[in-house]
Write a protein that holds these residues in place. Structure first.
Motif, short mmCIF file in Angstrom:
data_model
loop_
_atom_site.label_atom_id
_atom_site.label_comp_id
_atom_site.label_asym_id
_atom_site.label_seq_id
_atom_site.Cartn_x
_atom_site.Cartn_y
_atom_site.Cartn_z
N ASN A 1 -39.78 7.68 16.74
CA ASN A 1 -38.39 7.68 17.19
C ASN A 1 -38.16 6.61 18.25
O ASN A 1 -39.05 6.27 19.03
N ILE A 2 -36.93 6.09 18.25
CA ILE A 2 -36.50 5.15 19.28
C ILE A 2 -35.19 5.67 19.86
O ILE A 2 -34.22 5.91 19.12
N VAL A 3 -35.18 5.88 21.17
CA VAL A 3 -33.99 6.35 21.87
C VAL A 3 -33.30 5.17 22.54
O VAL A 3 -33.96 4.33 23.15
N ILE A 4 -31.97 5.13 22.42
CA ILE A 4 -31.17 4.15 23.16
C ILE A 4 -30.18 4.95 23.99
O ILE A 4 -29.27 5.58 23.45
N ALA A 5 -30.38 4.96 25.31
CA ALA A 5 -29.63 5.86 26.17
C ALA A 5 -28.69 5.13 27.12
O ALA A 5 -29.09 4.20 27.81
N ASN A 6 -27.45 5.62 27.14
CA ASN A 6 -26.47 5.21 28.14
C ASN A 6 -26.35 6.33 29.17
O ASN A 6 -26.34 6.09 30.36
N GLY A 7 -26.29 7.58 28.67
CA GLY A 7 -26.30 8.77 29.52
C GLY A 7 -27.69 9.35 29.63
O GLY A 7 -28.66 8.81 29.06
N GLN A 8 -27.82 10.48 30.31
CA GLN A 8 -29.13 11.03 30.62
C GLN A 8 -29.58 12.20 29.75
O GLN A 8 -30.78 12.44 29.62
N PHE A 9 -28.64 12.93 29.15
CA PHE A 9 -28.99 14.17 28.45
C PHE A 9 -28.57 14.12 26.99
O PHE A 9 -27.57 13.49 26.63
N PHE A 10 -29.34 14.83 26.16
CA PHE A 10 -28.93 15.02 24.77
C PHE A 10 -29.61 16.27 24.22
O PHE A 10 -30.38 16.93 24.92
N GLY A 11 -29.26 16.63 22.97
CA GLY A 11 -29.93 17.73 22.30
C GLY A 11 -29.77 19.08 22.97
O GLY A 11 -30.68 19.90 22.92
N GLY A 12 -28.63 19.32 23.61
CA GLY A 12 -28.41 20.62 24.24
C GLY A 12 -29.00 20.73 25.63
O GLY A 12 -29.41 21.83 26.03
N GLY A 13 -29.09 19.62 26.36
CA GLY A 13 -29.55 19.68 27.74
C GLY A 13 -30.89 19.05 28.02
O GLY A 13 -31.39 19.13 29.15
N MET A 14 -31.50 18.41 27.02
CA MET A 14 -32.77 17.72 27.27
C MET A 14 -32.53 16.47 28.11
O MET A 14 -31.66 15.67 27.80
N ASN A 15 -33.34 16.29 29.15
CA ASN A 15 -33.16 15.15 30.07
C ASN A 15 -33.92 13.95 29.51
O ASN A 15 -34.94 13.53 30.05
N ILE A 16 -33.36 13.37 28.45
CA ILE A 16 -34.07 12.34 27.69
C ILE A 16 -34.20 11.03 28.45
O ILE A 16 -35.17 10.28 28.27
N ALA A 17 -33.23 10.71 29.32
CA ALA A 17 -33.26 9.42 30.02
C ALA A 17 -32.91 9.63 31.49
O ALA A 17 -31.81 9.29 31.93
N PRO A 18 -33.84 10.17 32.26
CA PRO A 18 -33.53 10.56 33.65
C PRO A 18 -33.16 9.41 34.56
O PRO A 18 -32.57 9.63 35.62
N GLN A 19 -33.48 8.19 34.17
CA GLN A 19 -33.17 7.03 35.01
C GLN A 19 -31.96 6.23 34.51
O GLN A 19 -31.61 5.20 35.10
N ALA A 20 -31.33 6.69 33.45
CA ALA A 20 -30.19 5.96 32.90
C ALA A 20 -28.99 6.05 33.83
O ALA A 20 -28.75 7.07 34.46
N ALA A 21 -28.24 4.95 33.91
CA ALA A 21 -27.02 4.90 34.72
C ALA A 21 -25.92 4.27 33.88
O ALA A 21 -26.14 3.25 33.22
#
Length: 293
Positions: free
Chosen positions: A194-214
């Motif tokens: 899998n490859i995640v591209i994050a703008n926000g920090q959470f997905f999948g019902g509250g998983m903190n997938i990208a804690p440093q995203a701003a």
């Protein structure tokens, strides 16, 4: 100025009626006109009419998918200044709001629509064989895209557990494959699932997938999940708490643009909406809209 409310009557399991929302808006002194949508084209038409009338304040009454549709409708137009978007979380998942600690209860979230406080946010842009789309929160290429396929088949009353169930079902039939992420300054070559591209920090019902995203840095956070499928049993519990970035199987990058090469059949999703499959090019759209907070 009167808000334009775009309400998705099918968001979530128990969606409040139009009259319930209207009454709550009036109680909070929020002037708004409510449009209950029937299709994505209907929502796009509402935005187009508002744009022609010089109106630029919108409220999404729905989940991340409804917000995804509205942002795509908004960004298809040129605006003299970024439009303002407020969110009433009615969907099965409203992960975008978690980055801002806005309540998941729509009545409590409505208090954030009062006043003038706003937050200028970036958006993401993703392009592939399916065309192009904007996204506000998180996009995925790989097993997380397949998880969206499966979660959509599960009953709505599962709530945020739909995605978790969909992920484990999808993972069982999703072997690792060779992928490349090229940011122009750095290239990641890996065997991944899998490859995640994050703008926000959470997905999948509250998983903190990208804690440093701003959402204001003009960059997207990329995470490549490498290794064998069985590693998910140790990585996923860390993802829930945002403690996975130092795990040996997770490789990261932060960039304004990247070209992602992967198998042609790898599913692509954004904000919980399945877009298509195959290689993609991703980029950031700085200062795309204001979020009412």
């Amino acid at each position: 100025m009167t808000w334009v409310v775009v309400r998705n009557p099918h968001a979530g399991w128990k969606t409040p009626s139009e009259s319930d929302i209207e009454m709550a808006l009036n109680e909070n002194g929020i002037a708004a006109e409510i449009h209950t949508t029937t299709t994505a084209d209907h929502a796009a038409g509402i935005v187009a009419t508002a744009h022609a009338e010089g109106r630029s304040r919108f409220i999404v009454a729905g989940g991340d998918g409804t917000l995804h549709g509205l942002i795509n409708a908004i960004l298809s137009h040129d605006w003299p200044r970024p439009p303002t978007v407020g969110v009433l979380p009615l969907g099965s998942g409203s992960d975008f709001l978690r980055t801002f600690a806005i309540p998941q209860d729509w009545r409590r979230a409505m208090t954030h629509l009062v006043g003038e406080e706003r937050y200028l946010c970036d958006a993401g842009h993703i392009e592939g064989g399916f065309g192009h789309r904007y996204f506000v929160n998180v996009a995925d290429v790989g097993v997380a895209g397949a998880a969206v396929k499966w979660s959509n088949r599960l009953p709505r009353f599962f709530g945020k557990l739909r995605y978790t169930g969909g992920f484990w079902i999808a993972l069982a039939g999703f072997p690792p494959r060779e992928v490349t992420v090229d940011t122009g300054r750095r290239t990641i070559n890996a065997t991944a699932v899998n490859i995640v591209i994050a703008n926000g920090q959470f997905f999948g019902g509250g998983m903190n997938i990208a804690p440093q995203a701003a959402l204001t840095d003009g960059l997207l956070d990329i995470e490549v999940f490498t290794g064998r499928r069985r590693q998910a049993f140790t990585v996923m519990p860390r993802v829930i708490k945002g403690l996975h970035l130092r795990h040996a199987s997770v490789r990261t990058a932060r960039t304004a643009r990247a070209v992602i090469t992967c198998p042609a059949n790898w599913p692509v999703e954004a904000d919980g909406e399945l877009l298509g499959s195959g290689p993609v090019t991703i980029s950031v759209v700085p200062g795309a809209f204001y979020l009412k907070i």
